[in-house]
Write an enzyme that holds these catalytic residues in place. Structure first.
Site, PDB file in Angstrom:
ATOM      1  N   TYR A 149       0.827  -1.209   0.000  1.00  0.00           N
ATOM      2  CA  TYR A 149       0.000   0.000   0.000  1.00  0.00           C
ATOM      3  C   TYR A 149       0.863   1.262   0.000  1.00  0.00           C
ATOM      4  CZ  TYR A 149      -3.606   3.257   1.723  1.00  0.00           C
ATOM      5  OH  TYR A 149      -4.475   4.309   1.889  1.00  0.00           O
ATOM      6  N   LYS A 153       0.982   4.088  -2.951  1.00  0.00           N
ATOM      7  CA  LYS A 153       0.582   5.465  -2.680  1.00  0.00           C
ATOM      8  C   LYS A 153       1.725   6.456  -2.891  1.00  0.00           C
ATOM      9  CE  LYS A 153      -3.767   4.886  -1.669  1.00  0.00           C
ATOM     10  NZ  LYS A 153      -4.786   5.353  -2.631  1.00  0.00           N
TER      11      LYS A 153
END
Length: 292
Positions: A149, A153
């Site tokens: 993640y 991002k």
């Protein structure tokens, strides 16, 4: 903000932050293509007078499907909000290839394919547009158990800065938004989970210090930034990473050299070791909330 005449796509907008974005855009006059992996998209679209596309983002086929839906239903495309995301949290030594690939596919590849299809359409229209890419504090600072993640991002912010350069002549603004809000996804983050669960248990709003010092509030607090970036008032705002949550609005600094040291003829390993005590290392990780 008057968004009348504008058409937006919001990926992952059947619930949570994405739903708040879609509702806020529609409330301010935009027509919205609502996307999610299940029929929640249809429910939101029916409520806001939008159009639903039920499909997982990631592939070029889904990206084109979304753009085609916007053009066929509403005649054009002005705004893309790439919000769709999933979590597969594991520490490094327990994260499988599938855990990694699934998150990268939805967040990073999904942002790329949707933005590419949207940029092609916006350039053909010749009237500019806005790409709003949803990032995360995990991508700015790292977060325990979120290799996949955080990497995705961080990559999204890098793409926003790159695309801002590439699309400037087409008058297409590209910005990354770094939201913090109480959602089911946020509850999985150790720094915020207990605060959100306590607020849900008591029915009380998040404390003022959480909204201000930690920048954690409701999904509605974040949605207004999306409306602003979709509007003509944000013309010229591009290449930025903008944080919002609770009572806090923040501009994230671009990565830059913090300290620079020089050695004539270059650096040996011993010389680096001898000078490292004058370096001020950066912090890392999302800080734990501290009550006043």
């Amino acid at each position: 903000m008057d968004l009348s005449g504008k058409v937006a796509i919001v990926t992952g907008s059947g619930r949570g932050l994405g739903r708040a974005y879609a509702e806020a855009l529609a409330r301010n006059g935009a027509k919205v293509v609502v996307n999610d992996v299940d029929h929640a998209a249809e429910e939101v679209a029916a409520q806001i007078g939008g159009h639903a596309v039920v499909a997982p983002v990631g592939s070029a086929e889904t990206a084109q499907l979304l753009v085609d839906a916007a053009v066929e239903k509403f005649g054009r495309l002005d705004v893309l909000v790439t919000n769709a995301g999933i979590l597969r949290d594991r520490v490094l030594w327990k994260m499988s290839d599938d855990d990694f690939d699934a998150v990268i596919n939805v967040h990073l590849r999904g942002t790329f394919t949707c933005a590419r299809a949207a940029a092609v359409r916006m350039r053909e229209q010749g009237t500019g547009g806005s790409l709003v890419l949803i990032s995360s504090p995990a991508g700015q600072r790292g977060n325990f158990g979120q290799t996949n993640y955080a990497a995705a991002k961080a990559g999204i912010v890098a793409m926003a800065r790159t695309w801002a350069l590439e699309l400037s002549r087409s008058d297409i603004a590209v910005n990354a938004v770094v939201p913090v809000a109480a959602t089911e996804m946020t509850k999985t983050i150790p720094a915020f989970g207990p605060l959100i669960e306590e607020a849900e248990r008591t029915g009380e709003p998040l404390p003022d210090w959480v909204r201000r010092d930690e920048g954690l509030g409701t999904v509605g607090d974040v949605a207004e930034l999306i409306v602003y970036l979709a509007s003509d008032a944000a013309k010229g705002v591009t290449g930025q990473a903008i944080g919002i949550g609770g009572d806090r609005l923040a501009l994230w600094r671009h990565p830059a050299e913090k300290q620079v040291l020089f050695a004539d003829g270059g650096w040996s390993a011993d010389a680096i070791a001898g000078q490292w005590d004058v370096v001020e290392p950066e912090t890392y990780g999302i800080p734990l909330p501290v009550a006043p």
